[in-house]
Design an enzyme around this catalytic site. Sequence first.
Site, PDB file in Angstrom:
ATOM      1  CD  GLU A  28      25.353  84.989  -9.802  1.00 22.94           C
ATOM      2  OE1 GLU A  28      24.288  85.153  -9.852  1.00 22.94           O
ATOM      3  OE2 GLU A  28      25.896  85.414  -8.426  1.00 22.94           O
ATOM      4  CE  LYS A  65      25.870  88.040  -5.788  1.00 18.24           C
ATOM      5  NZ  LYS A  65      25.319  86.584  -6.234  1.00 18.24           N
ATOM      6  CG  ASP A 108      19.491  83.678 -10.937  1.00 17.22           C
ATOM      7  OD1 ASP A 108      18.561  83.510 -10.097  1.00 17.22           O
ATOM      8  OD2 ASP A 108      20.714  83.674 -10.850  1.00 17.22           O
TER       9      ASP A 108
HETATM   10  P1  ADP Z   1      19.710  83.754  -3.987  1.00 21.52           P
HETATM   11  O1  ADP Z   1      20.170  83.593  -5.507  1.00 21.52           O
HETATM   12  O2  ADP Z   1      19.229  85.037  -3.990  1.00 21.52           O
HETATM   13  O3  ADP Z   1      20.741  83.369  -3.161  1.00 21.52           O
HETATM   14  P2  ADP Z   1      18.193  81.283  -4.083  1.00 21.52           P
HETATM   15  O4  ADP Z   1      18.333  81.076  -5.554  1.00 21.52           O
HETATM   16  O5  ADP Z   1      18.777  80.462  -3.109  1.00 21.52           O
HETATM   17  O6  ADP Z   1      18.481  82.902  -3.838  1.00 21.52           O
HETATM   18  O7  ADP Z   1      16.476  81.411  -3.944  1.00 21.52           O
HETATM   19  C1  ADP Z   1      16.130  81.834  -2.446  1.00 21.52           C
HETATM   20  C2  ADP Z   1      14.365  81.742  -2.991  1.00 21.52           C
HETATM   21  O8  ADP Z   1      13.961  80.594  -3.579  1.00 21.52           O
HETATM   22  C3  ADP Z   1      13.739  82.056  -1.518  1.00 21.52           C
HETATM   23  O9  ADP Z   1      12.799  83.146  -1.828  1.00 21.52           O
HETATM   24  C4  ADP Z   1      12.912  80.798  -1.521  1.00 21.52           C
HETATM   25  O10 ADP Z   1      11.637  81.035  -0.704  1.00 21.52           O
HETATM   26  C5  ADP Z   1      12.719  80.346  -2.748  1.00 21.52           C
HETATM   27  N1  ADP Z   1      12.287  78.957  -3.029  1.00 21.52           N
HETATM   28  C6  ADP Z   1      12.955  77.918  -2.588  1.00 21.52           C
HETATM   29  N2  ADP Z   1      12.461  76.646  -2.623  1.00 21.52           N
HETATM   30  C7  ADP Z   1      11.289  77.175  -3.421  1.00 21.52           C
HETATM   31  C8  ADP Z   1       9.989  76.380  -3.894  1.00 21.52           C
HETATM   32  N3  ADP Z   1       9.975  74.904  -3.798  1.00 21.52           N
HETATM   33  N4  ADP Z   1       8.816  76.915  -4.255  1.00 21.52           N
HETATM   34  C9  ADP Z   1       9.164  78.409  -4.219  1.00 21.52           C
HETATM   35  N5  ADP Z   1      10.077  78.905  -3.859  1.00 21.52           N
HETATM   36  C10 ADP Z   1      11.032  78.345  -3.273  1.00 21.52           C
HETATM   37 MG    MG Z   2      21.515  82.795  -6.999  1.00 22.34          MG
END
Ligand code: ADP
Ligand code: MG
Length: 616
Positions: free
Chosen positions: A186, A86, A210
Amino acid sequence: MSKIPINLKEGNIETDDIIVGIDLGTTNSLVAIIADEKPQTVKDSAGKHALVPSIVYFDHKGNVEVGEEAKQKLIIEPERTIFSVKRLMGKSYQDIKSHKDFFSYNIIDDDTESLVKIEVGDRYYNPVELSGQILKYLKSRVEAKIGQKVKRAVITVPAYFNDAQRQATRDAGKLAGLDVLRIINEPTAASLAYGIDQNTEEARTIAVYDLGGGTFDISILRLEKGIYEVLSTSGDTFLGGDDIDRSIGNYWIDKYGLDVKEDKKKQQALRLLAENAKKELSQQDSVSMRFENKEIGLSREEFEKICTPIIDKTLASCRNALRDAKLQKSQIDHVILVGGSTRIPYLKASVSAFFGKTVNDSLDPDEVVALGAAIQANILAGKQKDMLLLDITPLSLGIETVGGLMDVIIPRNSKIPISAARNYTTSVDGQKNLRISVFQGERDLVENNRKLGEFILRDIPPMPAGIPKIEIAFIIDADGILKVRAKELRSQKTQQIEIKSTYGISEEEMAKMLLDSLEHAQEDIAVKALLEAINEANHIILSTEKFIKQNQEVFDNKSLEKLGELKEALRDTLDSGNKNAIEKAMRKLNSFAEPLAHEAMDVQISKAMKGKSINS
Ligand code: ADP
Ligand code: MG
């Protein structure tokens, strides 16, 4: 143009087929649908995980794996495993070169304005194709689940995405066989998921915070009469949960004297342990684990100290966003948390304290964007009773560029009135006239679209190719009348046409055009990629010839001969119809030419300096 209800009758496309909502993320992607009148994410076949890691792996034969399977390959075959695509959407190498070290795969580094390509083995992929693979995977996940073909989608993008990035996302959808009805922001999707538009008639101001895996975005939105407006955005494209993991790893290295230097696998293992510790600390007060026979651990207090600088950076961005929107914290009505990293309780508390307000965190922060996209999709499908009636452009509008390619200036489904402009230039030295042909349709080659009109911008002052700056603006007024204006920005020469009569199109014709574009998406995009490679190659051949002519005295015959040979080798590939062969020949020529170009530059500079004393 006619008033078109948003639940467009798509002709042969069945009206009650499903429209999916897709969050195409940097780290993870998700797809959601409305089922039993509720938005829901679609999980893997085991019914466990909704998140699909946004990772694409290619094996030696060119076979593809996406998601969790591809993620496994990150450690074993990093050069064949593409993550964070992305970040590359709609970008040139110039745009991303300062972050080159971040990517473990090979990004082609020709120093031009053209869009980035990625080299895997002897094949070349562009970000659109790679995102297309992720979308295809999500599409087939839904199809397997509901036992029905999926053809239409709403896809989300960050609020700061520019036209090129949005267009790239649309193209990726098309490549996956999806008719992308709308690209939405988003943060807007997140607000839709929380139903903030439903509880109020009053205007509302919403902050969407976000924090994902690798990026942080803060967006301030204004919601009025069901319409969202982005007041400001800020953030950091290299800040996220990954940084927390890295900081924990470094903390452990110091505290326990761990040695992981020079060992990629150990580093990766430590990173995964750190991520697990982080996640567990969202529920527990402390964690302990083993690493290489050592007992290591982390308390909440230590963890919070580690998080503080990262959280502080995000709050500084929030301050910027508020300033840009000219708002005080107290004027924000809702704060919405998005992204996996906002599960951290300390982070929630910090954001809440910053805005002086309880935050919206009742929905899963991973899923909220996809859920909102599904709600938007449902509105577009006409299943929401109180839907809006809006004027929109039923088909994309654009112009013909070199090689007969369609360049979209206003995408289909854009709300009118609207105006959009793009800059173009000439392809021949001294070119005086430029023909501008306006087309409507979704195909990549103009010959398959509908021609609306054409005109000629005359008397461009003679300049070398590529120097004139010609702005082409499309303006659609509230009555749907399209004006196309071309202006050479250096000389201010202007020419314009107005298009009324042929502009309208029957719904049957429209449905046919849409259907055709989906049916031919694969071949269209292949032809487009080939034509683009040929255009780029022609450009490089011309500039190489110029270079050879101008530098006869600077280099020995051998270098110039070799350069000429590589140029001819590139020319020989042009008729092959083989994109990979052309790309490979370009790459060879470029890597040979680059040091020569630097040398020539140095010679020019020292020539220019001669006779000009610096301290005169
Ligand atoms: P993106 O929008 O970049 O695709 P996401 O919204 O899927 O990313 O977020 C992924 C991140 O969230 C990763 O760094 C992951 O380690 C973190 N994450 C997921 N669950 C938890 C949690 N319970 N506590 C802290 N961080 C978390
Ligand atoms: Mg995202």
